[in-house]
Every structure is written in C-alpha cells, then in structure tokens.
Design a protein around this motif. Structure first.
Motif, PDB file in Angstrom:
ATOM      1  N   PHE A  60       0.519  -1.216   0.149  1.00  0.00           N
ATOM      2  CA  PHE A  60      -0.187   0.253  -0.154  1.00  0.00           C
ATOM      3  C   PHE A  60       1.053   1.488   0.029  1.00  0.00           C
ATOM      4  O   PHE A  60       1.593   1.397   1.118  1.00  0.00           O
ATOM      5  CB  PHE A  60      -1.035  -0.236   0.960  1.00  0.00           C
ATOM      6  N   SER A  64      -3.415   7.037  -1.871  1.00  0.00           N
ATOM      7  CA  SER A  64      -5.707   7.453  -1.934  1.00  0.00           C
ATOM      8  C   SER A  64      -5.314   6.914   0.336  1.00  0.00           C
ATOM      9  O   SER A  64      -4.785   6.237   0.945  1.00  0.00           O
ATOM     10  CB  SER A  64      -6.209   6.096  -2.327  1.00  0.00           C
ATOM     11  N   TYR A  66      -7.006   4.699   3.279  1.00  0.00           N
ATOM     12  CA  TYR A  66      -7.359   3.383   3.498  1.00  0.00           C
ATOM     13  C   TYR A  66      -8.518   3.602   2.826  1.00  0.00           C
ATOM     14  O   TYR A  66      -9.312   2.267   3.217  1.00  0.00           O
ATOM     15  CB  TYR A  66      -6.977   2.589   5.004  1.00  0.00           C
ATOM     16  N   TYR A  69      -9.557   3.078  -0.665  1.00  0.00           N
ATOM     17  CA  TYR A  69      -8.287   1.709  -1.270  1.00  0.00           C
ATOM     18  C   TYR A  69      -9.374   0.621  -0.551  1.00  0.00           C
ATOM     19  O   TYR A  69      -9.669  -0.638  -2.274  1.00  0.00           O
ATOM     20  CB  TYR A  69      -7.228   1.809  -0.184  1.00  0.00           C
ATOM     21  N   ARG A  72     -12.838   0.850  -3.151  1.00  0.00           N
ATOM     22  CA  ARG A  72     -12.225  -0.009  -4.022  1.00  0.00           C
ATOM     23  C   ARG A  72     -12.235  -1.271  -5.001  1.00  0.00           C
ATOM     24  O   ARG A  72     -12.796  -1.925  -5.526  1.00  0.00           O
ATOM     25  CB  ARG A  72     -11.112   0.946  -5.117  1.00  0.00           C
ATOM     26  N   THR A 150     -12.460   6.912  -5.828  1.00  0.00           N
ATOM     27  CA  THR A 150     -12.924   5.103  -5.368  1.00  0.00           C
ATOM     28  C   THR A 150     -12.911   5.160  -6.779  1.00  0.00           C
ATOM     29  O   THR A 150     -12.778   3.896  -6.663  1.00  0.00           O
ATOM     30  CB  THR A 150     -13.884   5.316  -4.683  1.00  0.00           C
TER      31      THR A 150
END
Length: 180
Positions: A60, A64, A66, A69, A72, A150
C-alpha cells in the motif's frame, strides 16, 4: 529482514487490519449489499477484501486513504461477482434491511420506515453506475472528490451521475405517488 523484524511486521499488519475491519467492516458490508443484494455473498466479498488487504498491506503506497482503497477493492469484488457465472445462473432476491429503534411503533415511524424502504428499493433499481454514486454520496457520506478517487472517474462525471440519479429517482418516486 530478520525473524524478529518479520514478526514485528506481521504483528503491525494484523493490528492495522483489525483496526480497518473495526472501522470500515459494517459500511463495506452495506456497500456490498447494495451491489449483490445478498447478505452472505456480501460478507464473503468483505472477507475476501480483508484477505487481499492483509496480503498486500506492505505494498500500500498511501496514494489514497485506506477508506478509498477498501471501497475500491469491495466494488471490484462486487463487479467480479456480478459478472460471474454463478450470479448469472442464480436469481438474486432483493433484500434491503432497515434498522429502527425498538419499541417505536408510532404511526410516523411506520410511515417513515415505508418511505425509506420504498426509497431504498428505487435506489436499487438504478443502474450500477448511478446507484454507486448515490450510495457513496448519501449513505456513506463520501465527498464528490472521494467518490471520484474511489471510482477512478473525474469529479464532473460524479456530478453528472449524481444529477442523473437524482432525476431518475425523482421520476420513479413521482410515478409511485410520492408527494414532494
């Protein structure tokens, strides 16, 4: 990397995963439910999401949040499920559960519950592209910018989809006899 450093890294990943699960688990499940409309399948998608996150936490990059992430990954998992052979062969029944205060049986509460259920059913009738922006904006309290990140689309596309979704919902609800 030595054994003690690997253990520290694994411990850190586990702690972070638990924090993410506590913080986002429920909202991610609700999001998945709006796509797949089945509690068990939604929970499976969330479980798979957190397994993927755990395995890839070291990768990671922080470009972006969490939250973005995770959303998505869940949406991709939902898309994969909806494109799957299993989904096409099994008829999914629409389920949308609303929480309410126990003991509140007033007429207003029952009317509000009916209106909320009708609104939820109409949201679920929207195309996925329109449904997802409505859900992220109104139910998950995402900003236009967060939705754009997203979904990996422009902010103007988000605004356009929100406009179209609102218009379509308004028309559906008017056809259903809603008074504004």
């Amino acid at each position: 990397m030595g054994i003690s450093e690997e253990l520290d890294s694994a411990h850190h990943r586990r702690q972070l995963l638990e924090k993410l699960m506590d913080q986002y688990g429920e909202s991610l499940t609700r999001l998945a439910m709006t796509y797949v409309k089945d509690q068990y399948i939604a929970e499976d998608i969330i479980q798979e999401t957190f397994l993927k996150v755990y395995k890839n936490l070291d990768r990671f990059e922080g470009r972006s949040s969490y939250q973005t992430y995770l959303y998505r990954i869940v949406m991709n998992g939902c898309y994969d499920y909806l494109r799957s052979w299993h989904h096409r062969k099994v008829q999914i029944t629409e389920k949308f559960t609303l929480t309410h205060e126990e003991g509140n049986t007033s007429e207003k509460h029952l009317l509000d519950k009916d209106k909320n259920l009708e609104l939820a059913q109409n949201v679920l009738k929207l195309s996925i592209k329109l449904r997802e922006v409505i859900i992220l904006f109104y139910y998950q309290d995402f900003t236009v910018d967060e939705i754009a990140k997203t979904l990996d689309i422009s902010q103007n596309t988000v605004k356009t989809r929100l406009f179209r979704a609102r218009k379509k919902l308004e028309n559906q609800l008017k056809e259903g006899g809603w008074e504004w």
